[in-house]
Scaffold this motif. Structure first.
Motif, mmCIF file in Angstrom:
data_model
loop_
_atom_site.group_PDB
_atom_site.id
_atom_site.type_symbol
_atom_site.label_atom_id
_atom_site.label_comp_id
_atom_site.label_asym_id
_atom_site.label_seq_id
_atom_site.Cartn_x
_atom_site.Cartn_y
_atom_site.Cartn_z
ATOM 1 N N MET A 21 11.362 -18.378 -11.649
ATOM 2 C CA MET A 21 10.346 -19.100 -10.181
ATOM 3 C C MET A 21 10.876 -20.226 -10.291
ATOM 4 O O MET A 21 10.254 -20.628 -9.167
ATOM 5 C CB MET A 21 9.084 -18.712 -11.200
ATOM 6 N N ARG A 22 10.940 -21.564 -11.140
ATOM 7 C CA ARG A 22 11.140 -22.290 -10.978
ATOM 8 C C ARG A 22 12.368 -23.043 -10.376
ATOM 9 O O ARG A 22 12.672 -23.480 -9.684
ATOM 10 C CB ARG A 22 11.518 -22.842 -12.550
ATOM 11 N N TYR A 23 13.502 -21.971 -10.563
ATOM 12 C CA TYR A 23 15.028 -21.909 -10.492
ATOM 13 C C TYR A 23 14.840 -21.307 -8.451
ATOM 14 O O TYR A 23 15.233 -21.907 -7.600
ATOM 15 C CB TYR A 23 15.762 -21.433 -10.654
ATOM 16 N N GLN A 29 20.610 -27.851 -11.943
ATOM 17 C CA GLN A 29 21.513 -26.987 -12.873
ATOM 18 C C GLN A 29 20.630 -27.519 -13.760
ATOM 19 O O GLN A 29 21.154 -26.163 -15.297
ATOM 20 C CB GLN A 29 22.909 -28.063 -12.888
ATOM 21 N N GLU A 30 19.984 -28.246 -14.617
ATOM 22 C CA GLU A 30 19.101 -28.264 -15.824
ATOM 23 C C GLU A 30 18.349 -27.083 -15.727
ATOM 24 O O GLU A 30 17.845 -26.168 -16.643
ATOM 25 C CB GLU A 30 17.714 -28.879 -15.981
ATOM 26 N N ILE A 31 17.778 -26.533 -15.123
ATOM 27 C CA ILE A 31 16.952 -25.651 -14.908
ATOM 28 C C ILE A 31 17.695 -24.020 -14.920
ATOM 29 O O ILE A 31 17.569 -23.104 -16.004
ATOM 30 C CB ILE A 31 15.837 -24.876 -13.541
ATOM 31 N N ARG A 32 18.742 -24.133 -14.664
ATOM 32 C CA ARG A 32 19.822 -23.120 -14.825
ATOM 33 C C ARG A 32 20.826 -22.898 -16.480
ATOM 34 O O ARG A 32 20.786 -21.936 -16.280
ATOM 35 C CB ARG A 32 21.591 -23.460 -12.958
ATOM 36 N N TRP A 33 21.088 -24.106 -16.769
ATOM 37 C CA TRP A 33 21.086 -24.431 -17.849
ATOM 38 C C TRP A 33 19.850 -23.477 -19.074
ATOM 39 O O TRP A 33 20.436 -22.455 -19.932
ATOM 40 C CB TRP A 33 21.330 -25.546 -18.139
ATOM 41 N N GLN A 34 18.612 -24.015 -18.656
ATOM 42 C CA GLN A 34 17.556 -22.862 -19.108
ATOM 43 C C GLN A 34 17.805 -21.547 -19.606
ATOM 44 O O GLN A 34 16.857 -20.797 -20.341
ATOM 45 C CB GLN A 34 16.155 -24.022 -19.252
ATOM 46 N N LEU A 35 17.740 -21.184 -17.712
ATOM 47 C CA LEU A 35 17.435 -20.043 -17.639
ATOM 48 C C LEU A 35 18.626 -19.405 -18.474
ATOM 49 O O LEU A 35 18.730 -17.734 -19.279
ATOM 50 C CB LEU A 35 17.323 -19.853 -15.889
#
Length: 77
Positions: A21-23, A29-35
Motif C-alpha cells: 500500500m505504501r509503495y 526505492q527504500e520501500i521497494r527494498w523493504q517490500l
C-alpha cells in the motif's frame, strides 16, 4: 516440509500488505527494498520461490492454524 509458525506468517503478511500500500501511494526505492526483503522472507519461510506461491502457502498455514484452534487452549477454572 516443516510449516512456519502461523504468528510469524501473519506478521509477514501484514508487513507485506502494508508495504504494498505504501509503495502504491508513493513509490520509492527504500520501500521497494523493504517490500523485496519481506517477499524474500515469505518465500524462504514457506519454502517457495515466487511471491504468489508464498502467499498461497501462507494462506494454507493460517487456515490450518485456525482449524486446529489455539496452540495452548485455556483451561476453565
Amino acid at each position: 516440509m516443516l510449516m512456519p509458525d502461523p504468528k510469524f506468517v501473519r506478521t509477514l503478511l501484514g508487513r507485506y500488505a502494508e508495504l504494498q500500500m505504501r509503495y502504491a501511494e508513493k513509490p520509492c526505492q527504500e520501500i521497494r527494498w523493504q517490500l523485496d526483503d519481506v517477499a524474500y522472507t515469505l518465500c524462504v519461510s514457506t519454502g517457495t520461490r515466487t511471491i504468489p506461491d508464498a502467499l498461497a502457502v501462507a494462506d494454507r498455514v493460517l487456515q490450518q492454524a485456525a482449524a486446529n484452534g489455539p496452540a495452548h487452549p485455556t483451561q476453565a477454572a
